[in-house]
Design an enzyme around this catalytic site. Structure first.
Site, PDB file in Angstrom:
ATOM      1  CG  HIS A  11      -0.177  -0.006   2.596  1.00  0.00           C
ATOM      2  ND1 HIS A  11       0.093  -1.178   3.192  1.00  0.00           N
ATOM      3  CD2 HIS A  11      -0.121   1.236   3.448  1.00  0.00           C
ATOM      4  CE1 HIS A  11       0.597  -1.042   4.352  1.00  0.00           C
ATOM      5  NE2 HIS A  11       0.508   0.236   4.568  1.00  0.00           N
ATOM      6  CD  GLU A  47      -6.335  -0.125   7.334  1.00  0.00           C
ATOM      7  OE1 GLU A  47      -5.087   0.152   7.169  1.00  0.00           O
ATOM      8  OE2 GLU A  47      -6.754  -1.339   7.167  1.00  0.00           O
ATOM      9  CD  GLN A  58      -2.734   2.206   5.753  1.00  0.00           C
ATOM     10  OE1 GLN A  58      -1.497   2.670   5.695  1.00  0.00           O
ATOM     11  NE2 GLN A  58      -2.855   1.521   6.734  1.00  0.00           N
ATOM     12  CG  HIS A  82       3.240   4.194   5.941  1.00  0.00           C
ATOM     13  ND1 HIS A  82       2.092   4.935   6.721  1.00  0.00           N
ATOM     14  CD2 HIS A  82       2.658   2.997   5.675  1.00  0.00           C
ATOM     15  CE1 HIS A  82       0.959   4.012   6.979  1.00  0.00           C
ATOM     16  NE2 HIS A  82       1.474   2.963   6.244  1.00  0.00           N
ATOM     17  CD  GLU A 132       2.387  -0.834   7.554  1.00  0.00           C
ATOM     18  OE1 GLU A 132       2.053   0.136   7.146  1.00  0.00           O
ATOM     19  OE2 GLU A 132       1.442  -1.678   8.338  1.00  0.00           O
TER      20      GLU A 132
HETATM   21  N1  CMX Z   1       7.841  10.011   6.915  1.00  0.00           N
HETATM   22  C1  CMX Z   1       9.027  10.643   6.777  1.00  0.00           C
HETATM   23  N2  CMX Z   1       9.398  11.024   7.879  1.00  0.00           N
HETATM   24  C2  CMX Z   1       9.099  11.226   8.886  1.00  0.00           C
HETATM   25  C3  CMX Z   1       7.672  10.781   9.093  1.00  0.00           C
HETATM   26  C4  CMX Z   1       6.994   9.882   8.091  1.00  0.00           C
HETATM   27  N3  CMX Z   1       5.761   9.456   8.127  1.00  0.00           N
HETATM   28  N4  CMX Z   1       7.350  10.853  10.423  1.00  0.00           N
HETATM   29  C5  CMX Z   1       8.265  11.479  10.970  1.00  0.00           C
HETATM   30  N5  CMX Z   1       9.301  11.850  10.063  1.00  0.00           N
HETATM   31  C6  CMX Z   1      10.175  12.575  10.366  1.00  0.00           C
HETATM   32  C7  CMX Z   1      10.015  13.842  10.972  1.00  0.00           C
HETATM   33  O1  CMX Z   1       9.957  14.810   9.838  1.00  0.00           O
HETATM   34  C8  CMX Z   1      11.131  14.162  11.979  1.00  0.00           C
HETATM   35  O2  CMX Z   1      12.308  14.646  10.991  1.00  0.00           O
HETATM   36  P1  CMX Z   1      13.241  16.071  11.571  1.00  0.00           P
HETATM   37  O3  CMX Z   1      13.860  15.451  12.995  1.00  0.00           O
HETATM   38  O4  CMX Z   1      14.282  16.252  10.458  1.00  0.00           O
HETATM   39  O5  CMX Z   1      12.353  16.978  11.904  1.00  0.00           O
HETATM   40  C9  CMX Z   1      11.629  12.813  12.209  1.00  0.00           C
HETATM   41  O6  CMX Z   1      11.398  11.933  11.485  1.00  0.00           O
HETATM   42  C10 CMX Z   1      11.124  12.963  13.813  1.00  0.00           C
HETATM   43  O7  CMX Z   1       9.827  13.058  13.645  1.00  0.00           O
HETATM   44  P2  CMX Z   1       8.839  13.314  14.879  1.00  0.00           P
HETATM   45  O8  CMX Z   1       7.781  14.343  14.200  1.00  0.00           O
HETATM   46  O9  CMX Z   1       9.502  13.799  16.012  1.00  0.00           O
HETATM   47  O10 CMX Z   1       8.064  12.148  15.209  1.00  0.00           O
HETATM   48  P3  CMX Z   1       8.207  10.860  15.841  1.00  0.00           P
HETATM   49  O11 CMX Z   1       9.759  10.518  16.259  1.00  0.00           O
HETATM   50  O12 CMX Z   1       7.826  10.949  17.272  1.00  0.00           O
HETATM   51  O13 CMX Z   1       7.481   9.879  15.136  1.00  0.00           O
HETATM   52  C11 CMX Z   1       7.739   7.890  13.804  1.00  0.00           C
HETATM   53  C12 CMX Z   1       7.824   9.307  13.966  1.00  0.00           C
HETATM   54  C13 CMX Z   1       8.076   7.477  12.335  1.00  0.00           C
HETATM   55  C14 CMX Z   1       8.715   6.940  14.653  1.00  0.00           C
HETATM   56  C15 CMX Z   1       6.619   7.336  14.131  1.00  0.00           C
HETATM   57  O14 CMX Z   1       5.329   7.907  13.395  1.00  0.00           O
HETATM   58  C16 CMX Z   1       6.229   5.794  14.140  1.00  0.00           C
HETATM   59  O15 CMX Z   1       6.580   5.003  14.956  1.00  0.00           O
HETATM   60  N6  CMX Z   1       5.547   5.420  12.839  1.00  0.00           N
HETATM   61  C17 CMX Z   1       5.162   3.927  12.994  1.00  0.00           C
HETATM   62  C18 CMX Z   1       3.808   3.683  13.129  1.00  0.00           C
HETATM   63  C19 CMX Z   1       2.611   4.367  12.245  1.00  0.00           C
HETATM   64  O16 CMX Z   1       3.204   5.372  11.402  1.00  0.00           O
HETATM   65  N7  CMX Z   1       1.399   4.018  12.690  1.00  0.00           N
HETATM   66  C20 CMX Z   1       0.426   4.760  11.866  1.00  0.00           C
HETATM   67  C21 CMX Z   1       0.125   3.784  10.464  1.00  0.00           C
HETATM   68  C22 CMX Z   1      -0.506   2.625  10.670  1.00  0.00           C
HETATM   69  C23 CMX Z   1      -0.876   1.580   9.627  1.00  0.00           C
HETATM   70  O17 CMX Z   1      -0.283   1.783   8.412  1.00  0.00           O
HETATM   71  O18 CMX Z   1      -1.304   0.622   9.798  1.00  0.00           O
HETATM   72 CO    CO Z   2       0.329   1.442   6.661  1.00  0.00          CO
END
Ligand code: CMX
Ligand code: CO
Length: 136
Positions: A11, A47, A58, A82, A132
Protein backbone atom coordinates in the site's frame (compact mmCIF):
# COMPACT_ATOMS: atom_id res chain seq x y z
CA UNK A 1 22.86 -15.22 2.42
CA UNK A 2 20.99 -12.77 0.19
CA UNK A 3 18.63 -10.36 1.94
CA UNK A 4 14.91 -11.28 1.65
CA UNK A 5 13.21 -9.36 -1.12
CA UNK A 6 10.28 -6.98 -1.16
CA UNK A 7 7.71 -8.94 -3.20
CA UNK A 8 5.06 -6.31 -4.02
CA UNK A 9 3.85 -2.84 -3.09
CA UNK A 10 1.19 -3.57 -0.47
CA UNK A 11 0.00 0.00 0.00
CA UNK A 12 0.76 3.67 -0.35
CA UNK A 13 -0.51 5.44 2.77
CA UNK A 14 -1.92 8.96 2.56
CA UNK A 15 -2.73 10.94 5.69
CA UNK A 16 -5.99 12.89 5.39
CA UNK A 17 -8.06 15.05 7.72
CA UNK A 18 -11.48 13.82 6.54
CA UNK A 19 -11.53 10.08 5.83
CA UNK A 20 -15.09 9.93 4.48
CA UNK A 21 -14.41 12.93 2.26
CA UNK A 22 -11.23 11.38 0.88
CA UNK A 23 -12.94 8.02 0.24
CA UNK A 24 -15.80 9.80 -1.57
CA UNK A 25 -13.26 11.71 -3.68
CA UNK A 26 -11.53 8.50 -4.83
CA UNK A 27 -14.94 6.92 -5.52
CA UNK A 28 -16.18 9.90 -7.55
CA UNK A 29 -12.95 10.55 -9.43
CA UNK A 30 -11.71 7.01 -10.03
CA UNK A 31 -14.60 4.66 -9.18
CA UNK A 32 -12.51 3.33 -6.30
CA UNK A 33 -13.66 0.32 -4.27
CA UNK A 34 -13.21 0.20 -0.50
CA UNK A 35 -11.72 -3.22 0.21
CA UNK A 36 -11.43 -2.78 3.97
CA UNK A 37 -12.05 -0.25 6.71
CA UNK A 38 -10.71 -0.52 10.26
CA UNK A 39 -9.85 1.47 13.36
CA UNK A 40 -6.33 0.42 14.37
CA UNK A 41 -6.40 1.35 18.06
CA UNK A 42 -2.75 0.67 18.70
CA UNK A 43 -1.71 3.26 16.09
CA UNK A 44 -4.56 5.65 16.88
CA UNK A 45 -5.76 5.72 13.27
CA UNK A 46 -8.70 4.76 11.11
CA UNK A 47 -7.89 3.42 7.67
CA UNK A 48 -9.79 2.85 4.45
CA UNK A 49 -8.06 0.55 1.96
CA UNK A 50 -8.90 1.30 -1.67
CA UNK A 51 -8.19 -1.54 -4.08
CA UNK A 52 -5.74 -0.82 -6.91
CA UNK A 53 -5.05 -4.11 -8.73
CA UNK A 54 -3.27 -6.27 -6.10
CA UNK A 55 -2.29 -3.27 -3.97
CA UNK A 56 -4.06 -0.61 -1.92
CA UNK A 57 -4.19 3.08 -1.31
CA UNK A 58 -4.39 3.33 2.49
CA UNK A 59 -6.22 6.51 3.47
CA UNK A 60 -5.37 7.25 7.10
CA UNK A 61 -6.80 9.65 9.62
CA UNK A 62 -6.04 10.01 13.35
CA UNK A 63 -8.69 8.95 15.88
CA UNK A 64 -6.79 10.38 18.88
CA UNK A 65 -4.95 13.65 19.45
CA UNK A 66 -1.82 11.75 20.58
CA UNK A 67 -1.74 9.63 17.42
CA UNK A 68 1.50 9.74 15.47
CA UNK A 69 -0.54 10.64 12.37
CA UNK A 70 -2.17 13.60 14.19
CA UNK A 71 1.31 14.91 14.97
CA UNK A 72 2.39 14.33 11.37
CA UNK A 73 -0.65 16.11 9.88
CA UNK A 74 -0.06 19.06 12.20
CA UNK A 75 3.52 19.36 10.99
CA UNK A 76 3.16 18.47 7.29
CA UNK A 77 -0.46 18.75 6.28
CA UNK A 78 -2.09 16.05 4.17
CA UNK A 79 0.13 13.86 2.00
CA UNK A 80 2.00 10.58 1.58
CA UNK A 81 2.83 9.20 5.02
CA UNK A 82 4.47 5.83 4.32
CA UNK A 83 4.87 2.98 1.86
CA UNK A 84 3.97 -0.61 2.74
CA UNK A 85 6.01 -3.34 1.05
CA UNK A 86 4.87 -6.96 1.05
CA UNK A 87 7.39 -9.55 2.21
CA UNK A 88 7.09 -13.31 2.62
CA UNK A 89 8.35 -13.28 6.23
CA UNK A 90 8.47 -10.05 8.27
CA UNK A 91 10.57 -11.56 11.08
CA UNK A 92 13.24 -12.79 8.65
CA UNK A 93 13.24 -9.52 6.68
CA UNK A 94 13.49 -7.44 9.87
CA UNK A 95 16.35 -9.58 11.24
CA UNK A 96 18.25 -9.29 7.98
CA UNK A 97 17.60 -5.52 7.87
CA UNK A 98 18.95 -5.11 11.42
CA UNK A 99 21.96 -7.34 10.67
CA UNK A 100 22.76 -5.06 7.74
CA UNK A 101 22.76 -2.04 10.06
CA UNK A 102 19.24 -0.80 9.31
CA UNK A 103 17.31 1.37 11.77
CA UNK A 104 13.92 -0.07 12.70
CA UNK A 105 11.08 1.40 14.77
CA UNK A 106 9.64 -1.98 15.78
CA UNK A 107 12.15 -4.34 17.41
CA UNK A 108 9.93 -7.28 16.52
CA UNK A 109 7.01 -7.94 14.16
CA UNK A 110 3.61 -6.88 15.47
CA UNK A 111 -0.04 -7.05 14.37
CA UNK A 112 -1.14 -4.62 11.63
CA UNK A 113 -4.59 -4.05 10.16
CA UNK A 114 -6.71 -6.77 8.45
CA UNK A 115 -4.82 -9.53 10.27
CA UNK A 116 -1.42 -8.75 8.78
CA UNK A 117 1.93 -8.88 10.57
CA UNK A 118 3.98 -5.71 10.18
CA UNK A 119 7.16 -3.90 11.20
CA UNK A 120 7.98 -0.23 10.66
CA UNK A 121 11.44 0.99 9.62
CA UNK A 122 12.63 4.48 10.52
CA UNK A 123 12.40 7.19 7.83
CA UNK A 124 15.64 8.76 9.04
CA UNK A 125 17.53 5.66 7.93
CA UNK A 126 15.53 5.18 4.71
CA UNK A 127 15.95 8.30 2.56
CA UNK A 128 13.17 10.15 4.38
CA UNK A 129 10.49 7.52 3.76
CA UNK A 130 8.70 5.65 6.53
CA UNK A 131 8.57 1.97 5.46
CA UNK A 132 6.13 -0.67 6.68
CA UNK A 133 6.97 -4.32 6.00
CA UNK A 134 3.73 -6.28 5.55
CA UNK A 135 3.20 -10.05 5.73
CA UNK A 136 -0.29 -11.18 4.78
N1 CMX B 1 7.75 10.08 6.83
C1 CMX B 1 8.97 10.65 6.74
N2 CMX B 1 9.58 11.28 7.78
C2 CMX B 1 8.92 11.30 8.94
C3 CMX B 1 7.65 10.71 9.11
C4 CMX B 1 7.06 10.09 7.99
N3 CMX B 1 5.85 9.51 8.06
N4 CMX B 1 7.25 10.89 10.38
C5 CMX B 1 8.22 11.57 10.99
N5 CMX B 1 9.23 11.83 10.13
C6 CMX B 1 10.47 12.56 10.42
C7 CMX B 1 10.14 13.93 10.95
O1 CMX B 1 10.00 14.85 9.89
C8 CMX B 1 11.30 14.24 11.83
O2 CMX B 1 12.38 14.70 11.07
P1 CMX B 1 13.29 15.94 11.58
O3 CMX B 1 13.93 15.45 12.84
O4 CMX B 1 14.24 16.14 10.45
O5 CMX B 1 12.33 17.07 11.79
C9 CMX B 1 11.68 12.87 12.40
O6 CMX B 1 11.16 11.91 11.48
C10 CMX B 1 11.10 12.64 13.78
O7 CMX B 1 9.72 12.92 13.67
P2 CMX B 1 8.74 13.35 14.82
O8 CMX B 1 7.75 14.30 14.23
O9 CMX B 1 9.50 13.76 16.04
O10 CMX B 1 7.94 12.04 15.06
P3 CMX B 1 8.27 10.81 16.01
O11 CMX B 1 9.73 10.51 16.03
O12 CMX B 1 7.53 10.98 17.27
O13 CMX B 1 7.54 9.66 15.16
C11 CMX B 1 7.84 7.80 13.72
C12 CMX B 1 7.97 9.32 13.88
C13 CMX B 1 8.10 7.48 12.25
C14 CMX B 1 8.85 7.10 14.64
C15 CMX B 1 6.39 7.40 14.12
O14 CMX B 1 5.48 8.04 13.25
C16 CMX B 1 6.13 5.91 14.09
O15 CMX B 1 6.47 5.19 15.02
N6 CMX B 1 5.49 5.39 13.00
C17 CMX B 1 5.18 3.98 12.86
C18 CMX B 1 3.73 3.69 13.20
C19 CMX B 1 2.76 4.41 12.30
O16 CMX B 1 3.11 5.26 11.47
N7 CMX B 1 1.45 4.09 12.48
C20 CMX B 1 0.36 4.66 11.68
C21 CMX B 1 0.06 3.85 10.44
C22 CMX B 1 -0.51 2.49 10.78
C23 CMX B 1 -0.73 1.60 9.57
O17 CMX B 1 -0.26 1.89 8.46
O18 CMX B 1 -1.40 0.55 9.74
CO1 CO C 1 0.28 1.23 6.50
Amino acid sequence: MAAPQLTEIDHVAIAVRDLDGAVAWYQDMFGATVAHREVVERDGVEEALLQVADSYVQLLTPVRDDSTVAKWLEKNGEGIHHVGYRVADVAATLSSFLEHGGRAIDAAPRPGSRGTTVAFLHPKGAFGTLIELVEE
